[in-house]
Design a protein around this motif. Sequence first.
Motif, PDB file in Angstrom:
ATOM      1  N   UNK A   1      19.352  38.941  58.334  1.00 44.29           N
ATOM      2  CA  UNK A   1      18.738  38.758  57.044  1.00 44.29           C
ATOM      3  C   UNK A   1      18.035  40.075  56.752  1.00 44.29           C
ATOM      4  N   UNK A   2      17.068  40.516  57.485  1.00 43.24           N
ATOM      5  CA  UNK A   2      16.427  41.891  57.572  1.00 43.24           C
ATOM      6  C   UNK A   2      17.358  43.004  57.123  1.00 43.24           C
ATOM      7  N   UNK A   3      18.707  42.872  57.372  1.00 45.75           N
ATOM      8  CA  UNK A   3      19.674  44.153  57.254  1.00 45.75           C
ATOM      9  C   UNK A   3      20.497  43.828  56.038  1.00 45.75           C
ATOM     10  N   UNK A   4      20.360  42.685  55.229  1.00 46.21           N
ATOM     11  CA  UNK A   4      21.210  42.109  54.076  1.00 46.21           C
ATOM     12  C   UNK A   4      21.011  43.130  53.031  1.00 46.21           C
ATOM     13  N   UNK A   5      19.991  43.517  52.671  1.00 46.83           N
ATOM     14  CA  UNK A   5      19.713  44.483  51.516  1.00 46.83           C
ATOM     15  C   UNK A   5      20.180  45.884  51.902  1.00 46.83           C
ATOM     16  N   UNK A   6      19.529  46.317  52.872  1.00 50.06           N
ATOM     17  CA  UNK A   6      20.128  47.899  53.278  1.00 50.06           C
ATOM     18  C   UNK A   6      21.525  48.253  53.507  1.00 50.06           C
ATOM     19  N   UNK A   7      22.053  47.144  54.160  1.00 46.41           N
ATOM     20  CA  UNK A   7      23.645  47.289  54.566  1.00 46.41           C
ATOM     21  C   UNK A   7      24.656  46.893  53.321  1.00 46.41           C
ATOM     22  N   UNK A   8      23.817  45.880  52.431  1.00 51.08           N
ATOM     23  CA  UNK A   8      24.671  45.363  51.230  1.00 51.08           C
ATOM     24  C   UNK A   8      24.612  46.087  50.023  1.00 51.08           C
ATOM     25  N   UNK A   9      23.475  47.048  49.904  1.00 49.22           N
ATOM     26  CA  UNK A   9      23.315  48.057  48.784  1.00 49.22           C
ATOM     27  C   UNK A   9      24.649  48.744  48.570  1.00 49.22           C
ATOM     28  N   UNK A  10      24.943  49.571  49.584  1.00 53.15           N
ATOM     29  CA  UNK A  10      26.190  50.374  49.402  1.00 53.15           C
ATOM     30  C   UNK A  10      27.452  49.538  48.633  1.00 53.15           C
ATOM     31  N   UNK A  11      27.485  48.396  49.279  1.00 53.09           N
ATOM     32  CA  UNK A  11      28.713  47.648  48.619  1.00 53.09           C
ATOM     33  C   UNK A  11      28.355  47.339  46.982  1.00 53.09           C
ATOM     34  N   UNK A  12      27.202  46.934  46.818  1.00 53.19           N
ATOM     35  CA  UNK A  12      26.938  46.572  45.347  1.00 53.19           C
ATOM     36  C   UNK A  12      27.040  47.842  44.468  1.00 53.19           C
ATOM     37  N   UNK A  13      26.621  49.052  45.079  1.00 51.88           N
ATOM     38  CA  UNK A  13      26.984  50.353  44.309  1.00 51.88           C
ATOM     39  C   UNK A  13      28.594  50.392  44.266  1.00 51.88           C
ATOM     40  N   UNK A  14      29.241  50.322  45.100  1.00 54.34           N
ATOM     41  CA  UNK A  14      30.811  50.188  45.006  1.00 54.34           C
ATOM     42  C   UNK A  14      31.250  49.361  44.027  1.00 54.34           C
TER      43      UNK A  14
ATOM     44  N   UNK B   1      39.940  45.626  44.176  1.00 53.36           N
ATOM     45  CA  UNK B   1      40.263  44.649  45.563  1.00 53.36           C
ATOM     46  C   UNK B   1      39.488  44.847  46.704  1.00 53.36           C
ATOM     47  N   UNK B   2      39.356  46.251  47.198  1.00 47.03           N
ATOM     48  CA  UNK B   2      38.747  46.673  48.154  1.00 47.03           C
ATOM     49  C   UNK B   2      37.128  46.318  48.148  1.00 47.03           C
ATOM     50  N   UNK B   3      36.511  46.635  47.088  1.00 45.56           N
ATOM     51  CA  UNK B   3      35.202  46.293  47.026  1.00 45.56           C
ATOM     52  C   UNK B   3      34.757  44.759  47.015  1.00 45.56           C
ATOM     53  N   UNK B   4      35.599  44.099  46.475  1.00 48.68           N
ATOM     54  CA  UNK B   4      35.456  42.645  46.389  1.00 48.68           C
ATOM     55  C   UNK B   4      35.879  42.043  47.926  1.00 48.68           C
ATOM     56  N   UNK B   5      36.821  42.479  48.339  1.00 45.08           N
ATOM     57  CA  UNK B   5      37.057  42.362  49.902  1.00 45.08           C
ATOM     58  C   UNK B   5      35.931  42.407  50.983  1.00 45.08           C
ATOM     59  N   UNK B   6      35.484  43.778  50.887  1.00 43.50           N
ATOM     60  CA  UNK B   6      34.357  43.995  51.466  1.00 43.50           C
ATOM     61  C   UNK B   6      33.000  43.391  51.281  1.00 43.50           C
ATOM     62  N   UNK B   7      32.907  42.955  50.007  1.00 45.51           N
ATOM     63  CA  UNK B   7      31.456  42.459  49.587  1.00 45.51           C
ATOM     64  C   UNK B   7      31.850  40.801  50.337  1.00 45.51           C
ATOM     65  N   UNK B   8      32.957  39.990  50.398  1.00 51.83           N
ATOM     66  CA  UNK B   8      33.032  38.869  50.807  1.00 51.83           C
ATOM     67  C   UNK B   8      32.927  38.716  52.123  1.00 51.83           C
ATOM     68  N   UNK B   9      33.453  39.921  52.858  1.00 46.64           N
ATOM     69  CA  UNK B   9      33.471  40.053  54.175  1.00 46.64           C
ATOM     70  C   UNK B   9      32.214  40.190  54.718  1.00 46.64           C
ATOM     71  N   UNK B  10      31.307  40.997  54.129  1.00 44.31           N
ATOM     72  CA  UNK B  10      29.729  41.306  54.426  1.00 44.31           C
ATOM     73  C   UNK B  10      29.112  39.776  54.383  1.00 44.31           C
ATOM     74  N   UNK B  11      29.405  39.171  53.477  1.00 42.63           N
ATOM     75  CA  UNK B  11      28.776  37.851  53.181  1.00 42.63           C
ATOM     76  C   UNK B  11      29.232  36.673  54.417  1.00 42.63           C
ATOM     77  N   UNK B  12      30.463  36.887  54.449  1.00 41.17           N
ATOM     78  CA  UNK B  12      30.858  35.752  55.637  1.00 41.17           C
ATOM     79  C   UNK B  12      30.330  36.022  56.840  1.00 41.17           C
ATOM     80  N   UNK B  13      30.111  37.535  57.320  1.00 38.60           N
ATOM     81  CA  UNK B  13      29.440  37.886  58.429  1.00 38.60           C
ATOM     82  C   UNK B  13      28.083  37.408  58.976  1.00 38.60           C
ATOM     83  N   UNK B  14      27.284  37.676  57.584  1.00 35.86           N
ATOM     84  CA  UNK B  14      26.197  37.111  57.505  1.00 35.86           C
ATOM     85  C   UNK B  14      26.073  35.797  57.495  1.00 35.86           C
ATOM     86  N   UNK B  15      26.704  35.016  56.955  1.00 36.48           N
ATOM     87  CA  UNK B  15      26.689  33.641  57.174  1.00 36.48           C
ATOM     88  C   UNK B  15      26.832  32.986  58.391  1.00 36.48           C
ATOM     89  N   UNK B  16      27.912  33.498  59.124  1.00 39.23           N
ATOM     90  CA  UNK B  16      28.264  33.107  60.389  1.00 39.23           C
ATOM     91  C   UNK B  16      27.234  33.661  61.489  1.00 39.23           C
TER      92      UNK B  16
END
Length: 383
Positions: free
Chosen positions: A152-165, A177-192
């Motif tokens: 959770x402490x890495x959610x913002x630092x590692x998620x910001x480049x995805x938001x920029x994309x 398609x790439x950025x939406x896939x990458x965003x949901x993949x990152x969210x899924x990994x954080x959730x898991x």
Amino acid sequence: MLLPRREAAFPSGRRRTTCPSMPRGSCGGPRPMGGGAGGGGGARRRRRLAGCQWRREGMAESAGIPPFQLGRPRFEQTSFYGRFRHFLDIIDPRTLFVTESRLKEAVQLLEDYKHGTLPPGVTNKELWKAQKIKQAIIHPDTNETIFMPFRMSGYIPFGTPIVVGLLLPNQTLASTVFWQWLNQSHNACVNYANRNATKPSPASKFIQGYLGAVISAVSIAVGLNVLIQKANQFTPATRLLIQRFVPFPAVASANICNVVLMRHMELEEGIDVLDSDGNRVGSSRIAAKHALLETALTRVVLPMPILVLPPIIMSLLEKTALLRSRPRMALPVQSFVCLAAFGLALPLAISLFPQMSEIETSRLEPEIARATTSETLVYNKGL
């Protein structure tokens, strides 16, 4: 955040100085030199001064820091402000830089507290810091170290480049398609990585939620982009502005889909409801509906500032002389705007509802209402 090193009975960083506010001669204040050959009286005086300073700083520290409670939040969870401060602690990116040795020190300190073998001089502040470090890095159920990008402490630092994309202008079909896939993949990994692991859960449930989120996000983003491109009544500038807002409905709908698919079993089986003493009263499907609704609302509010504010701010900044004369500055400026929006939105969104929410007993199933005399019960809504 690193734990301060302790030497003897004095935590490091505390200056051993005099007590100017104390009366002359008290707490080891100024006294005549003496006490034997070799300056023995001076040594005793310095020890008294150090002890006085330690007590004064300890009292000042305890005035603003509550007594430590193992496994409990430091801040009050009944108010929005208390929850906000609590989640600011959880997402603090400074814990990403904690070394392995410091982590072991924090874990050992908490073990010493648990078994009543704390070293002398350990303060509430140090104990709260130790718990913060452990909770940020170690999974509470598996006791395994969480991979840094998925904390959770890495959610913002590692998620910001995805938001920029996601918010890049002039997106192609492939980039969308790439950025939406990458965003949901990152969210899924954080959730898991931060899942509740007290009960075994089939991997198929997570895969189902992940695929549903990716498909819904990509479908909505691509569909909206196609509709915008075919809308002839929009000028190119208006079309570009509208395209920048496409990621929000796509991500928000994908988040809702993810919550429903991954937690639909709760709607069928119910979730535990507890009385004020923490005793389980029963399993309620009505409470499960409330929990999923609150979680889904949080997941809709979360991307709103992140994906709505930056396009508005950037559309205004791009009209300024600075970015017109230096177009290469647009991407760094947008990255900073996204980082600021993300850092504000995450703690605000997850602070909307308490982790342990209350519900009136009369609103639950009749068999649960008959099983307790409590007027309200609590349930864990999840994150």
